[in-house]
Write an enzyme that holds these catalytic residues in place. Structure first.
Site, short mmCIF file in Angstrom:
data_model
loop_
_atom_site.label_atom_id
_atom_site.label_comp_id
_atom_site.label_asym_id
_atom_site.label_seq_id
_atom_site.Cartn_x
_atom_site.Cartn_y
_atom_site.Cartn_z
N LEU A 83 -4.73 27.48 -0.83
CA LEU A 83 -4.94 26.13 -1.34
C LEU A 83 -5.84 26.05 -2.57
O LEU A 83 -6.12 24.95 -3.05
CB LEU A 83 -5.45 25.19 -0.24
CG LEU A 83 -4.59 25.14 1.02
CD1 LEU A 83 -5.22 24.24 2.06
CD2 LEU A 83 -3.18 24.69 0.71
N CYS A 84 -6.31 27.18 -3.10
CA CYS A 84 -7.05 27.15 -4.37
C CYS A 84 -6.06 26.90 -5.50
O CYS A 84 -4.97 27.47 -5.52
CB CYS A 84 -7.76 28.47 -4.63
SG CYS A 84 -9.36 28.63 -3.85
N HIS A 85 -6.46 26.07 -6.44
CA HIS A 85 -5.62 25.83 -7.61
C HIS A 85 -5.67 27.04 -8.53
O HIS A 85 -6.74 27.59 -8.77
CB HIS A 85 -6.12 24.60 -8.38
CG HIS A 85 -5.92 23.32 -7.64
ND1 HIS A 85 -6.84 22.85 -6.74
CD2 HIS A 85 -4.91 22.43 -7.67
CE1 HIS A 85 -6.40 21.70 -6.23
NE2 HIS A 85 -5.23 21.43 -6.78
N MET A 120 -15.02 28.90 -6.45
CA MET A 120 -14.36 29.97 -5.71
C MET A 120 -14.11 31.19 -6.60
O MET A 120 -14.19 32.33 -6.13
CB MET A 120 -13.05 29.48 -5.09
CG MET A 120 -13.24 28.40 -4.03
SD MET A 120 -14.50 28.81 -2.77
CE MET A 120 -13.84 30.32 -2.09
N GLU A 121 -13.83 30.96 -7.87
CA GLU A 121 -13.65 32.08 -8.79
C GLU A 121 -14.95 32.86 -8.97
O GLU A 121 -14.94 34.09 -8.96
CB GLU A 121 -13.11 31.57 -10.13
CG GLU A 121 -11.66 31.13 -10.10
CD GLU A 121 -11.38 29.82 -9.34
OE1 GLU A 121 -10.21 29.55 -9.06
OE2 GLU A 121 -12.34 29.08 -9.04
N ASP A 135 -17.31 50.52 -2.31
CA ASP A 135 -16.20 51.47 -2.27
C ASP A 135 -16.52 52.74 -3.05
O ASP A 135 -16.23 53.85 -2.58
CB ASP A 135 -14.94 50.81 -2.84
CG ASP A 135 -13.75 51.74 -2.83
OD1 ASP A 135 -13.45 52.32 -1.77
OD2 ASP A 135 -13.11 51.90 -3.90
#
Length: 166
Positions: A83-85, A120-121, A135
């Site tokens: 649902l993120c644009h 969010m980005e 990692d």
């Protein structure tokens, strides 16, 4: 800790309580900036190796590779989080700084001119950069700790936010 009001509601649910993308069609286009931070406790010995460039890696230098991974992840946020644009970022900068004898701080700043924010980005960029450091260093220890991934600030939307360190 909470900044919610009694009138707050989850934005990704429709009237029936089902998942729904937020309609940003009527929102104003503004310049929006968000900054997120992750801390990674590597341990003093691993951090010394990384700083000295003595950590053998076929992927390249640890910090530079993590920076690239963070930017790439920020650009792919809509593919990772439902649902993120999808956003065409104007800019994304990832910075890694040694903040103590055993810890690094990763900050990701994302910028867009658009109708929805870039929190969010920024959070995705900081998180994936931290995961990349893990990692690349895990062969030396599995005691590496990724901690405190959080939004530091955002501007340009309905309301600005600035985290105050306690």
């Amino acid at each position: 800790m909470s900044d919610t009001s009694p009138n707050s509601k989850l934005t990704h649910l429709n009237a029936a309580g089902q998942p729904s993308m937020v309609d940003v069609g009527q929102k104003a286009v503004t310049r929006r900036v968000a900054k997120a931070r992750s801390r990674v406790v590597l341990g003093a010995e691993i951090l010394k190796l990384v700083q000295a460039g003595d950590l053998p890696s076929h992927k390249g230098p640890v910090f530079q590779t993590a920076i690239l991974a963070g930017v790439m992840a920020a650009k792919k946020t809509a593919d990772l989080i439902p649902l993120c644009h999808p956003l065409g970022l104007d800019d994304c900068q990832v910075r890694i700084e040694v903040t103590s004898h055993d810890t690094i701080t990763i900050e990701c700043t994302a910028t867009v001119t658009g109708k929805t924010g870039v929190e969010m980005e920024a959070l995705t960029g900081a998180s994936v950069a931290a995961l990349t450091v893990y990692d690349m260093c895990k062969a030396l220890s599995h005691n590496i700790l990724i901690q405190e991934t959080r939004l530091i600030e955002k501007t340009g939307g309905k309301r600005d936010f600035h985290h105050v360190d306690e």
